[in-house]
Design a protein around this motif. Structure first.
Motif, mmCIF file in Angstrom:
data_model
loop_
_atom_site.group_PDB
_atom_site.id
_atom_site.type_symbol
_atom_site.label_atom_id
_atom_site.label_comp_id
_atom_site.label_asym_id
_atom_site.label_seq_id
_atom_site.Cartn_x
_atom_site.Cartn_y
_atom_site.Cartn_z
ATOM 1 N N LEU A 76 -1.937 -5.970 -2.562
ATOM 2 C CA LEU A 76 -3.219 -5.456 -3.064
ATOM 3 C C LEU A 76 -3.022 -4.184 -3.878
ATOM 4 C CD1 LEU A 76 -5.569 -5.992 0.018
ATOM 5 C CD2 LEU A 76 -5.546 -7.273 -2.128
ATOM 6 N N LEU A 77 -2.085 -3.333 -3.443
ATOM 7 C CA LEU A 77 -1.799 -2.110 -4.184
ATOM 8 C C LEU A 77 -1.256 -2.445 -5.574
ATOM 9 C CD1 LEU A 77 -1.514 0.967 -4.315
ATOM 10 C CD2 LEU A 77 0.734 0.727 -3.250
ATOM 11 N N PHE A 78 -0.364 -3.422 -5.651
ATOM 12 C CA PHE A 78 0.210 -3.837 -6.936
ATOM 13 C C PHE A 78 -0.885 -4.304 -7.887
ATOM 14 C CE2 PHE A 78 1.705 -7.434 -9.536
ATOM 15 C CZ PHE A 78 2.661 -6.790 -10.299
ATOM 16 N N TRP A 79 -1.751 -5.191 -7.402
ATOM 17 C CA TRP A 79 -2.823 -5.686 -8.258
ATOM 18 C C TRP A 79 -3.884 -4.628 -8.513
ATOM 19 C CZ3 TRP A 79 -2.500 -9.501 -11.435
ATOM 20 C CH2 TRP A 79 -1.610 -10.537 -11.186
ATOM 21 N N GLY A 80 -4.034 -3.698 -7.554
ATOM 22 C CA GLY A 80 -4.958 -2.594 -7.785
ATOM 23 C C GLY A 80 -4.515 -1.715 -8.942
ATOM 24 N N VAL A 81 -3.208 -1.460 -9.021
ATOM 25 C CA VAL A 81 -2.672 -0.666 -10.128
ATOM 26 C C VAL A 81 -2.879 -1.404 -11.452
ATOM 27 C CG1 VAL A 81 -0.544 0.243 -11.149
ATOM 28 C CG2 VAL A 81 -0.998 0.572 -8.710
ATOM 29 N N ILE A 82 -2.645 -2.720 -11.442
ATOM 30 C CA ILE A 82 -2.882 -3.509 -12.654
ATOM 31 C C ILE A 82 -4.357 -3.448 -13.050
ATOM 32 C CG2 ILE A 82 -2.925 -5.864 -13.594
ATOM 33 C CD1 ILE A 82 -0.376 -6.424 -12.090
ATOM 34 N N GLY A 83 -5.249 -3.521 -12.044
ATOM 35 C CA GLY A 83 -6.678 -3.440 -12.332
ATOM 36 C C GLY A 83 -7.076 -2.105 -12.929
ATOM 37 N N VAL A 84 -6.496 -1.024 -12.395
ATOM 38 C CA VAL A 84 -6.790 0.306 -12.941
ATOM 39 C C VAL A 84 -6.312 0.402 -14.388
ATOM 40 C CG1 VAL A 84 -6.226 2.761 -12.764
ATOM 41 C CG2 VAL A 84 -6.796 1.471 -10.706
ATOM 42 N N CYS A 85 -5.116 -0.125 -14.655
ATOM 43 C CA CYS A 85 -4.601 -0.095 -16.033
ATOM 44 C C CYS A 85 -5.489 -0.903 -16.973
ATOM 45 C CB CYS A 85 -3.176 -0.635 -16.061
ATOM 46 S SG CYS A 85 -1.975 0.410 -15.195
ATOM 47 N N ALA A 86 -5.962 -2.066 -16.494
ATOM 48 C CA ALA A 86 -6.857 -2.887 -17.322
ATOM 49 C C ALA A 86 -8.176 -2.175 -17.556
ATOM 50 C CB ALA A 86 -7.092 -4.239 -16.646
#
Length: 199
Positions: A76-86
């Motif tokens: 979830l942290l990995f995808w959370g970082v991707i979401g923040v970047c997006a």
């Protein structure tokens, strides 16, 4: 299927149950998580209970539930970082960045605390202190079980390659879920951008 494969990688080689057992426990656990309030914790308990009923040792089932929760949070942290970047890349409002970044930071701290608790053997420490205060024979047995749980968790972490592969499979599974959302929207003639499908 991907989540079950990820979970099965965490089992000790000589005590790994058949894949169908892991898949069944995970399937039931996901159903509980979807249907019940506070389903995340209940799902881990159900998964551990089903493993025990299938012949897995209680310490193995409990330790695997703890480590698998950590794997899920890292994913979830990995995808959370991707979401923040997006979000930063597509949003015109700077005010949205800081709450999103704060959420990712809280998740990172939670992962760090969970890893520390597991490596430091805090389950056994807590049980020992409680047993000293209560002076109960029952708590002495719980203390032995907690110490065994700590040893089993450390045994799982002695194979970092397996842990990383489990995290990678979980991340890919989450990515496929985003592809499913994008495909479903496209089939319904309401296409969305790939970065929106990740959210």
């Amino acid at each position: 299927f991907g989540a079950a494969t990820s979970w099965s990688l965490l089992f000790p080689e000589d005590r790994r149950p058949p894949f169908r057992v892991t898949l069944h426990a995970l399937w039931v656990g996901i159903s509980v998580e979807t249907l019940l309030p506070l389903g995340g914790l209940a799902a881990e308990i159900v998964k551990a209970r089903l493993l025990i009923r299938a012949g897995v040792r209680a310490a193995d089932a409990a330790s695997l539930a703890v480590v698998d929760m950590t794997v899920q949070i890292v994913t979830l942290l990995f995808w959370g970082v991707i979401g923040v970047c997006a979000l930063v890349d597509t949003s015109t409002e700077d005010a949205l960045f800081w709450p999103a970044a704060a959420g990712a930071g809280v998740l990172l701290i939670a992962v760090a605390l969970m890893l520390y608790a597991q490596h430091a053997g805090l389950f056994g420490v807590f049980a020992q202190r409680t047993a000293r205060r209560l002076k109960s024979e029952r708590w002495r047995g719980i203390t032995d079980g907690a110490a065994h749980l700590d040893r089993t968790i450390r045994e799982i972490y002695e194979r970092p390659g397996r842990i990383l592969l489990a995290i990678l499979i979980r991340c890919c599974t989450r990515g496929l879920m985003a592809v499913e959302i994008w495909t479903a929207a496209w089939l319904m003639e309401h296409p969305i951008a790939p970065d929106n499908a990740q959210r």
